[in-house]
Design a protein around this motif. Sequence first.
Motif, PDB file in Angstrom:
ATOM      1  N   UNK A  72       0.920  -1.041  -0.074  1.00 40.12           N
ATOM      2  CA  UNK A  72       0.042   0.004   0.097  1.00 40.12           C
ATOM      3  C   UNK A  72       0.981   1.197   0.210  1.00 40.12           C
ATOM      4  N   UNK A  73       0.768   1.990  -0.868  1.00 42.25           N
ATOM      5  CA  UNK A  73       1.639   3.339  -1.099  1.00 42.25           C
ATOM      6  C   UNK A  73       0.658   4.520  -0.786  1.00 42.25           C
ATOM      7  N   UNK A  74       1.248   5.427  -0.200  1.00 40.43           N
ATOM      8  CA  UNK A  74       0.747   6.659   0.231  1.00 40.43           C
ATOM      9  C   UNK A  74       1.542   7.834  -0.148  1.00 40.43           C
ATOM     10  N   UNK A  75       1.074   8.751  -0.798  1.00 39.16           N
ATOM     11  CA  UNK A  75       2.005   9.942  -1.408  1.00 39.16           C
ATOM     12  C   UNK A  75       0.922  11.105  -1.207  1.00 39.16           C
ATOM     13  N   UNK A  76       1.126  11.654   0.133  1.00 42.09           N
ATOM     14  CA  UNK A  76       0.491  12.876   0.259  1.00 42.09           C
ATOM     15  C   UNK A  76       0.888  13.839   1.258  1.00 42.09           C
ATOM     16  N   UNK A  77       0.190  15.079   1.472  1.00 42.16           N
ATOM     17  CA  UNK A  77       0.833  16.023   2.158  1.00 42.16           C
ATOM     18  C   UNK A  77      -0.217  16.319   3.384  1.00 42.16           C
ATOM     19  N   UNK A  88      -3.990   2.744  10.704  1.00 43.92           N
ATOM     20  CA  UNK A  88      -4.019   1.824   9.914  1.00 43.92           C
ATOM     21  C   UNK A  88      -5.297   0.870  10.303  1.00 43.92           C
ATOM     22  N   UNK A  89      -6.420   0.694   9.533  1.00 39.67           N
ATOM     23  CA  UNK A  89      -7.362  -0.108   9.959  1.00 39.67           C
ATOM     24  C   UNK A  89      -7.570  -1.318   9.073  1.00 39.67           C
ATOM     25  N   UNK A  90      -8.445  -2.294   9.474  1.00 36.07           N
ATOM     26  CA  UNK A  90      -8.599  -3.534   8.794  1.00 36.07           C
ATOM     27  C   UNK A  90      -9.533  -3.117   7.563  1.00 36.07           C
ATOM     28  N   UNK A  91      -9.258  -3.179   6.231  1.00 33.07           N
ATOM     29  CA  UNK A  91      -9.922  -2.878   4.924  1.00 33.07           C
ATOM     30  C   UNK A  91      -9.232  -3.910   4.022  1.00 33.07           C
ATOM     31  N   UNK A  92      -9.863  -3.544   2.780  1.00 31.35           N
ATOM     32  CA  UNK A  92      -9.566  -4.625   1.856  1.00 31.35           C
ATOM     33  C   UNK A  92      -8.048  -4.346   1.398  1.00 31.35           C
ATOM     34  N   UNK A  93      -7.315  -3.265   1.413  1.00 28.66           N
ATOM     35  CA  UNK A  93      -5.814  -3.176   1.423  1.00 28.66           C
ATOM     36  C   UNK A  93      -5.125  -3.833   2.653  1.00 28.66           C
ATOM     37  N   UNK A 142      -5.814  -6.558   5.241  1.00 28.31           N
ATOM     38  CA  UNK A 142      -6.890  -7.192   5.840  1.00 28.31           C
ATOM     39  C   UNK A 142      -6.865  -7.705   7.367  1.00 28.31           C
ATOM     40  N   UNK A 143      -5.630  -7.646   7.778  1.00 24.53           N
ATOM     41  CA  UNK A 143      -5.449  -8.003   9.430  1.00 24.53           C
ATOM     42  C   UNK A 143      -5.470  -6.638  10.006  1.00 24.53           C
ATOM     43  N   UNK A 144      -5.069  -5.685   9.592  1.00 21.41           N
ATOM     44  CA  UNK A 144      -4.743  -4.391  10.434  1.00 21.41           C
ATOM     45  C   UNK A 144      -3.716  -4.157  11.084  1.00 21.41           C
ATOM     46  N   UNK A 145      -2.798  -5.280  10.654  1.00 18.47           N
ATOM     47  CA  UNK A 145      -1.371  -5.282  11.446  1.00 18.47           C
ATOM     48  C   UNK A 145      -0.453  -4.983  10.331  1.00 18.47           C
ATOM     49  N   UNK A 146       0.828  -4.396  10.765  1.00 23.69           N
ATOM     50  CA  UNK A 146       1.809  -4.136   9.994  1.00 23.69           C
ATOM     51  C   UNK A 146       2.925  -5.042   9.938  1.00 23.69           C
ATOM     52  N   UNK A 147       3.481  -5.370   8.852  1.00 27.20           N
ATOM     53  CA  UNK A 147       4.557  -6.149   8.644  1.00 27.20           C
ATOM     54  C   UNK A 147       5.904  -5.364   8.330  1.00 27.20           C
ATOM     55  N   UNK A 148       5.601  -4.451   7.437  1.00 26.65           N
ATOM     56  CA  UNK A 148       6.806  -3.759   7.159  1.00 26.65           C
ATOM     57  C   UNK A 148       6.246  -2.234   6.751  1.00 26.65           C
ATOM     58  N   UNK A 149       7.244  -1.319   7.154  1.00 26.33           N
ATOM     59  CA  UNK A 149       6.900   0.249   6.674  1.00 26.33           C
ATOM     60  C   UNK A 149       7.907   0.777   6.295  1.00 26.33           C
ATOM     61  N   UNK A 150       8.097   1.562   5.146  1.00 30.01           N
ATOM     62  CA  UNK A 150       9.303   2.290   4.494  1.00 30.01           C
ATOM     63  C   UNK A 150       8.606   4.015   4.514  1.00 30.01           C
ATOM     64  N   UNK A 151       9.329   4.866   4.968  1.00 32.10           N
ATOM     65  CA  UNK A 151       9.353   6.180   5.222  1.00 32.10           C
ATOM     66  C   UNK A 151      10.640   6.707   4.148  1.00 32.10           C
ATOM     67  N   UNK A 152      10.058   7.706   3.051  1.00 34.83           N
ATOM     68  CA  UNK A 152      10.902   8.059   2.242  1.00 34.83           C
ATOM     69  C   UNK A 152      10.933   9.628   2.428  1.00 34.83           C
ATOM     70  N   UNK A 153      11.978  10.205   2.439  1.00 30.23           N
ATOM     71  CA  UNK A 153      12.120  11.726   2.651  1.00 30.23           C
ATOM     72  C   UNK A 153      12.952  12.171   1.509  1.00 30.23           C
ATOM     73  N   UNK A 154      12.100  13.370   0.660  1.00 31.38           N
ATOM     74  CA  UNK A 154      12.859  13.974  -0.309  1.00 31.38           C
ATOM     75  C   UNK A 154      13.304  15.304  -0.355  1.00 31.38           C
ATOM     76  N   UNK A 155      13.746  15.834  -1.193  1.00 31.59           N
ATOM     77  CA  UNK A 155      14.260  17.240  -1.360  1.00 31.59           C
ATOM     78  C   UNK A 155      13.137  18.190  -1.470  1.00 31.59           C
ATOM     79  N   UNK A 198       3.427  -2.878   4.181  1.00 33.06           N
ATOM     80  CA  UNK A 198       2.852  -4.221   3.727  1.00 33.06           C
ATOM     81  C   UNK A 198       2.253  -4.639   5.124  1.00 33.06           C
ATOM     82  N   UNK A 199       0.927  -5.144   4.929  1.00 36.88           N
ATOM     83  CA  UNK A 199       0.488  -5.578   6.007  1.00 36.88           C
ATOM     84  C   UNK A 199       0.821  -7.141   6.447  1.00 36.88           C
ATOM     85  N   UNK A 200       0.310  -7.632   7.530  1.00 33.02           N
ATOM     86  CA  UNK A 200       0.659  -9.043   7.871  1.00 33.02           C
ATOM     87  C   UNK A 200      -0.562  -9.741   7.391  1.00 33.02           C
ATOM     88  N   UNK A 201       0.051 -10.902   7.006  1.00 32.46           N
ATOM     89  CA  UNK A 201      -1.072 -12.249   6.507  1.00 32.46           C
ATOM     90  C   UNK A 201      -2.117 -12.425   7.686  1.00 32.46           C
TER      91      UNK A 201
END
Length: 115
Positions: free
Chosen positions: A49-54, A68-73, A75-88, A109-112
Amino acid sequence: MKHLKLLIILIIACTITSCYSVRLRNINGTPQPDPFSNRDDYYRGMAVVELDTVIKINTTSKDFTLLIKESDACESGKLNMVEYRNTFGGLLLNTITFGKKRKVKIKYVCEKKSN
């Protein structure tokens, strides 16, 4: 001419050092699979799931919470991996607005879902 070269080197140094990403991963869980994914990067075979927002933050607030809630994107509502990107560009927006607006690029990426 010397000052122009120094200015260009300074701008390039600021641009390079302000672009980074941080990835956090849970080693005890299994990422939610996506068999139809055609990615060739680190996230191959995972439902990303990718978020690009202000986001807007009040001057009195010190932090921001993304729920982060349980949704179609996710399903479990639990996170397995998070990546934060900072740009100029995100750094410039934060500087120009005195910290009120921040550009956020997040991949997670959510947990299975366990049965």
